[in-house]
Design an enzyme around this catalytic site. Structure first.
Site, PDB file in Angstrom:
ATOM      1  N   TYR A  58       0.852  -1.188   0.000  1.00 65.13           N
ATOM      2  CA  TYR A  58       0.000   0.000   0.000  1.00 65.13           C
ATOM      3  C   TYR A  58       0.891   1.242   0.000  1.00 65.13           C
ATOM      4  CZ  TYR A  58      -3.806  -3.128   1.558  1.00 65.13           C
ATOM      5  OH  TYR A  58      -4.732  -4.139   1.677  1.00 65.13           O
ATOM      6  N   ARG A 210     -15.775  -0.879  -1.516  1.00 64.18           N
ATOM      7  CA  ARG A 210     -14.850   0.235  -1.781  1.00 64.18           C
ATOM      8  C   ARG A 210     -15.595   1.576  -1.810  1.00 64.18           C
ATOM      9  NH1 ARG A 210     -10.490  -2.738  -2.345  1.00 64.18           N
ATOM     10  NH2 ARG A 210     -10.725  -4.807  -3.270  1.00 64.18           N
TER      11      ARG A 210
END
Length: 332
Positions: A58, A210
């Site tokens: 990430y 999401r």
């Protein structure tokens, strides 16, 4: 832990019933602000959240570094830090390969510890199963990290039932992290029952699709040019989004009757999957964090749960949950 936020068990690891995902704090979902992200992490801890989840890829390590800064000092004692390894990534593109060989596991753990500024990782997940490496080798290396004190508990992500069984035979698996939401229910037939049989907790990522299951995003234009949702989410393409938005909008009257937001209703549905389920919705905004946390204590009756599922049947969703390129790296 704050009043009103219950705890749940992932195997023998006790955590607050809802965690915080770190995918978007350093990239993927548009412009980021480190100060805002740190403030959100601190607010989460103040409200009783314990599980803070991230991964080495990430932001190419930036998410781990930011979480390390946020947990500096006494904050470390409030958090159960989870991170992941296994996805190989170069530059700004998404992962292009996976690795699970023992040498890589050891190096990845040391690198994550350095970025996090910690002496141990509380929960260490293999992000994707490496088909070229026996799971016994990967989990054996993880077990060595536990013995060395660098890792407390281990987990798998996107692993199939047979793989979970083989892994658990080498060393106890504490948690399985995978996508689980109203529109992603593929684990329910075999994977979740296997985890439960073995006493493995479940950590649903993307429990709000999401962000799309909040009903907040009405058009593809809501996602920036480099937004992960525009680049790698087939359900959110210009072709599929209108159809899927119509399904999400069917939740609106149910949410209104309950006096909650659509997102809270969708997230509460995930919480009701079982007492061994700890979803980790990600956000870098305090207001979204607080909205999400209210779902952890929202009670839904059997009739209300049935109405939610009838409003948004997973089989009517258009598009796969990941691109075909990304799906090739999931253990099926």
């Amino acid at each position: 832990m704050s009043d009103g936020l219950p705890t749940r068990r992932l195997g023998t690891l006790e955590v607050a019933a809802q965690g915080l995902g770190g995918l978007g704090i350093s990239e993927f979902y548009g412009p980021t602000d480190d100060a805002e992200s740190i403030a959100t992490i601190h607010r989460a801890l103040d409200l009783g959240v314990t599980l803070i989840d991230t991964a080495d890829v990430y932001g190419n390590g930036a998410s781990e570094e930011l979480i390390g800064k946020a947990l500096a000092g006494s904050r470390r004692e409030q958090a159960v830090v989870a991170t992941k390894f296994g996805v190989v990534r170069s530059g700004s593109g998404i992962g292009h390969a996976v690795r699970g060989d023992a040498a890589y596991v050891r190096q990845a753990a040391d690198d994550s510890l350095h970025r996090l500024g910690l002496d141990h990782i509380d929960l260490y997940f293999q992000a994707r199963v490496d088909p070229a490496v026996p799971i016994e080798e990967t989990v054996g290396a993880l077990a060595e990290l536990v013995t060395a004190g660098k890792v407390r508990f281990i987990g798998l992500s996107e692993a199939a039932a047979a793989t979970i069984r083989r892994a658990h035979a080498v060393h106890p698996i504490t948690a399985l992290q995978t996508e689980w939401s109203l529109w992603s229910r593929g684990i329910e037939a075999e994977t979740a029952p296997t985890a439960r049989e073995l006493g493995i907790g479940i950590v649903p990522n993307a429990p709000l699709g999401r962000g799309f299951l909040t009903g907040r995003y009405r058009d593809v234009s809501a996602f920036g040019e480099h937004d992960f949702r525009r680049l790698a989410q087939p359900r959110l393409t210009a072709r599929n989004l209108p159809h899927n938005l119509a399904l999400v909008d069917r939740l609106a009257p149910l949410a209104k009757d309950k006096g909650v937001t659509v997102g809270q209703l969708a997230l509460a549905w995930v919480h009701h999957r079982g007492s061994d389920v700890v979803p980790i919705p990600g956000t870098r905004r305090v207001d979204h964090l607080e909205e999400n946390l209210a779902a952890a204590t929202l009670d839904l009756t059997a009739d209300e749960l049935a109405a939610v599922e009838e409003a948004l049947p997973a089989q009517e969703v258009e598009g796969t949950r990941l691109t075909e390129f990304s799906l090739q790296f999931t253990d099926r």
